[in-house]
Design an enzyme around this catalytic site. Sequence first.
Site, PDB file in Angstrom:
ATOM      1  N   ASP A   1       2.322   0.152  -8.244  1.00 22.18           N
ATOM      2  CA  ASP A   1       2.292  -0.143  -6.816  1.00 22.18           C
ATOM      3  C   ASP A   1       3.697  -0.564  -6.344  1.00 22.18           C
ATOM      4  O   ASP A   1       4.672   0.126  -6.640  1.00 22.18           O
ATOM      5  CB  ASP A   1       1.224  -1.215  -6.545  1.00 22.18           C
ATOM      6  CG  ASP A   1       0.906  -1.419  -5.083  1.00 22.18           C
ATOM      7  OD1 ASP A   1       0.179  -0.587  -4.516  1.00 22.18           O
ATOM      8  OD2 ASP A   1       1.394  -2.408  -4.495  1.00 22.18           O
TER       9      ASP A   1
ATOM     10  N   HIS B   1      -7.216   2.616  -8.072  1.00 20.05           N
ATOM     11  CA  HIS B   1      -5.802   2.282  -7.910  1.00 20.05           C
ATOM     12  C   HIS B   1      -5.314   1.266  -8.938  1.00 20.05           C
ATOM     13  O   HIS B   1      -4.187   1.344  -9.413  1.00 20.05           O
ATOM     14  CB  HIS B   1      -5.584   1.736  -6.497  1.00 20.05           C
ATOM     15  CG  HIS B   1      -4.205   1.229  -6.233  1.00 20.05           C
ATOM     16  ND1 HIS B   1      -3.083   2.027  -6.314  1.00 20.05           N
ATOM     17  CD2 HIS B   1      -3.759  -0.017  -5.904  1.00 20.05           C
ATOM     18  CE1 HIS B   1      -2.013   1.308  -6.022  1.00 20.05           C
ATOM     19  NE2 HIS B   1      -2.389   0.065  -5.784  1.00 20.05           N
TER      20      HIS B   1
END
Length: 310
Positions: free
Chosen positions: A122, A288
């Site tokens: 991320d 994610h």
Amino acid sequence: MNEPASAPGVPGNPVRDLPLPDLAGFTHRWVDADGVRLHAVEGGRPEGPAVVLLAGFPQTWWAWREVMPPLAARFHVIALDLPGQGHSERPDISYDTHTVAAHVHAAVEALGVSVYWLVAHDIGAWVAFSLALEQRSRLRGLALLDAGIPGITLPDAVPTDPQQAWKTWHFAFHLVPDLPETLLTGREREYVGWFLKAKTLASDTFDDADIEHYAASVAADGGLRASLAYYRDATESARRNHEALARQRLTVPVLGISSSHGSIPDMAASVRPWADHATGIVVPDAGHFIPDEQPDAVAAALTGFIAEDG
């Protein structure tokens, strides 16, 4: 989570009101990284290859808690909190990724490590990409996990299709001056909880203690301001990435780790136009937050990636 009630007495800790989780076999350290005090959690084999781990929004080093022990059997493992994250200082600086990358590299050097493997997810991957461009002689390899990197893998526009928009809508929201602070202050738990539940394949991946930990980090001592600053400085990050790429390509080996239900379907393909050597894997049964959802698969992929270098 083995977490004391508070950490006021820990020497050097700049975020003293935030509970400090411990991980067996690992030690908390704070270092001066060119004027910014950063928090590191270190363990494993000091003589082994060094592996540095960076987490993203809305997490802290704790994101790697299940990946770190298996890596520690072979490697010198260092998980860092980025500026503004976890128990690192929340300075009033530019949060463009080249500026942050310089502080991260300074922290690694302050820990006595000169050459290392860099693994990041991320926003951590935003920083790691920029660091690899500036410090390519110090990196053995770079692993990037499910990240829309400014100017590299981040789409130019937020999609309007509801099936896709929920993955990236917050990029535009975080850019709006003042409004996110107005709406989110005092509601950090609800906001952080949405990300952790909506962006995982299994919504029970994170328990209440995990959500409380990450929300408390965002709420503590300027954490929300710093979290938003990474997005607000993303245009500068993209500009500096392109400026660096005009001078040279990404020359270190790159491993792109995607997931079956993540945001970037093929990390390796996304970075390959700028990288000389990029390979990729797709981790099944994950959204994610791949290190939390499939930590064994991540640890195995990283071990194999490093072993390929001999």
